[in-house]
Enzyme design. Structure first.
Site, PDB file in Angstrom:
ATOM      1  N   GLU A 139      42.539  47.917  40.754  1.00 11.50           N
ATOM      2  CA  GLU A 139      43.765  47.684  41.515  1.00 11.50           C
ATOM      3  C   GLU A 139      44.859  47.012  40.703  1.00 11.50           C
ATOM      4  O   GLU A 139      46.044  47.142  41.021  1.00 11.50           O
ATOM      5  CB  GLU A 139      43.448  46.837  42.763  1.00 11.50           C
ATOM      6  N   ARG A 187      46.073  47.570  37.745  1.00 13.41           N
ATOM      7  CA  ARG A 187      47.028  48.488  37.109  1.00 13.41           C
ATOM      8  C   ARG A 187      47.979  49.106  38.132  1.00 13.41           C
ATOM      9  O   ARG A 187      49.081  49.522  37.786  1.00 13.41           O
ATOM     10  CB  ARG A 187      46.275  49.564  36.327  1.00 13.41           C
ATOM     11  N   LYS A 217      32.579  44.645  44.880  1.00  9.64           N
ATOM     12  CA  LYS A 217      31.841  44.096  43.751  1.00  9.64           C
ATOM     13  C   LYS A 217      30.547  43.464  44.240  1.00  9.64           C
ATOM     14  O   LYS A 217      30.494  42.871  45.325  1.00  9.64           O
ATOM     15  CB  LYS A 217      32.650  42.989  43.058  1.00  9.64           C
TER      16      LYS A 217
END
Length: 461
Positions: free
Chosen positions: A313, A315, A241
């Site tokens: 990640e 899920r 990110k």
């Protein structure tokens, strides 16, 4: 600091009058002339958020007034009495007039929640105004609800330096000990030995080992399993990110914080259900053994998953936990996660979007949400989008390309791991972006009070 409780009903208290603009003239006509004159001087109109002390003949406070606004202005927010607390001086107050009985419970809860302070790292000024609970309120239940919300807020507000997977486990153990619940934890490589491969894969690059927390309580009533996403920090993995997007990632364990807060509410109020709480607790970090875009993982259920973005990640860890939950075939499985930016864009931070195909559950939830000031919004399990999560090279795609329906495709992905139980998924934001009555900026629970009351309805004969 602990939430301040309601004041004792035997304590001397100042009368608090709740006044809306349409009732102001009639109320003033019943008061001594000097009260009306005093309020006129102050410009009191009954507008939402106004609050004043009114002196008596000797100059000592005789009563307090708060403006309750019009129905239209109240519809723009909630916990309206809590908005007046900061404007009242130290003292004990009791509602003497003007609060509609159907609003009493929500407003009393708001008063309790307004006493929340996150003081782990800096001293905070306590709330000065105390309230005697309105008549007919179940004060013990309301305090249990407020305490569960405070637990959720504390967990989310704590930074990842002090809220890693091990700290989240300790919070669950503390809660289990408090309520006599049973708890087991599967940690590190034992996750592989016991077939939780995706939880292990997501968390293996961190220096704090991944784990699955499993807490159970109760032996009567419907079997309810809560599954909370416990990603204690999310760098995005190798799909790193940018800094601006990483700033709030301490809240990526907000789903686990919400289910622990809800679990406290359930246990503290003695709800007659068989409760199970599952939390896959991991940190999605970057290291040489981090999982990669293009990898194909095999889940606990046996479904293969192509990794097209390591930042999707949550899920993955939820999928293994949901499969495990389904193996005991409970009556209802509820998952909660801070999962998708798409949900935030769709409904903003104030609504809790959820997915469920059970009409009776949805009707009960939305009724509870309305009555308990805990808004939710139903989103569709839109089956035609199933093709979007099927990449061809594997059974499932964890991050479909194209950018369409990101919250829906995440929910559809999770639904693949629940076969027979009634299933509801909540894609919450878990963060209050600015101060509001009873909701300071920071971590917040969403949908938990609505769920508590929905579950309570399920236990009625």
């Amino acid at each position: 600091m602990p939430l301040p409780p309601f004041a004792s009903p035997s304590d001397p208290a100042l009368d608090l009058h709740v006044i809306d603009p349409s009732g102001l003239a009639g109320w003033q006509a019943e008061q001594p002339d000097h009260i009306g004159q005093w309020l006129d001087t102050l410009g009191f109109t009954g507008a939402l958020g106004q609050a004043h002390l009114v002196p008596g003949a000797t100059g000592a406070p005789a009563l307090a007034v708060v403006g309750y606004g019009t129905a239209d202005t109240r519809a723009r927010g909630r916990f309206h009495l809590a908005g007046a607390i900061a404007k009242l001086p130290q003292g004990i107050y009791k509602i003497a007039h003007g609060l509609p009985p159907e609003h009493a419970e929500v407003e009393a809860l708001g008063w309790l929640l307004a006493g929340y302070r996150f003081d782990r790292y800096a001293t905070q000024s306590p709330m000065l105004a105390s309230l005697q609970a309105p008549a007919g309120i179940d004060t013990d239940a309301l305090y249990a609800i407020a305490s569960g919300e405070a637990l959720t807020r504390d967990l989310i507000n704590t930074p990842a330096s002090d809220m890693g997977p091990d700290d989240l486990e300790q919070a669950a153990r503390d809660l289990a000990m408090r309520h006599g619940a049973r708890i087991t934890v599967i940690t590190g490589d034992e996750l592989l030995a016991q077939n939780f491969p995706m939880i292990h894969t997501v968390g293996r690059a961190a220096n704090r080992t991944p784990r699955l927390i499993d807490m159970t309580w109760g032996d009567k009533g419907p079997e309810i399993t809560l599954v909370g996403k416990g990603v204690c920090f999310d760098t995005g993995g190798l799909n790193l990110k940018p800094g601006a997007s990483m700033g709030l990632m301490k809240k990526d364990m907000g789903g686990s914080a919400a289910v622990l807060g809800l679990a406290h509410m359930i246990m503290a109020t003695g709800l007659e259900i068989q409760l199970r709480v599952l939390i896959p607790a991991v940190e999605n970090a970057v290291a040489g053994n981090a999982f990669r875009p293009g990898d194909i993982l095999t889940s606990r259920k046996g479904l293969s998953v192509e990794i097209n973005n390591t930042d999707a990640e949550g899920r993955l860890v939820l999928a293994d936990a949901l499969s495990y939950a389904q193996e005991s075939n409970p009556d209802l499985i509820i998952s909660m996660a801070t999962l998708t930016g798409a949900a935030r864009v769709a409904v903003g931070p104030d609504l809790a979007p959820y997915y469920c195909d059970d009409a009776a559950f949805c009707a009960a939830l939305e009724n509870a949400a309305q009555h308990h000031a805990d808004p939710v919004w139903r989103m569709p399990f839109h089956t035609p989008y199933e093709a979007m999560i099927e990449p061809g090279i594997a059974d499932l795609d964890n991050a479909p390309k194209g950018g369409f329906a990101g919250s829906i495709t995440a929910a559809l992905f999770l639904r693949r791991f629940v076969d027979t139980s009634t299933y509801a998924h909540f894609d919450i934001y878990g963060w209050q972006p600015s101060d509001a009555p009873a909701r300071p900026k920071g971590g917040i629970g969403q949908a938990t009070r609505a769920l508590l009351n929905t579950l309570a309805e399920m236990t009625k004969p």
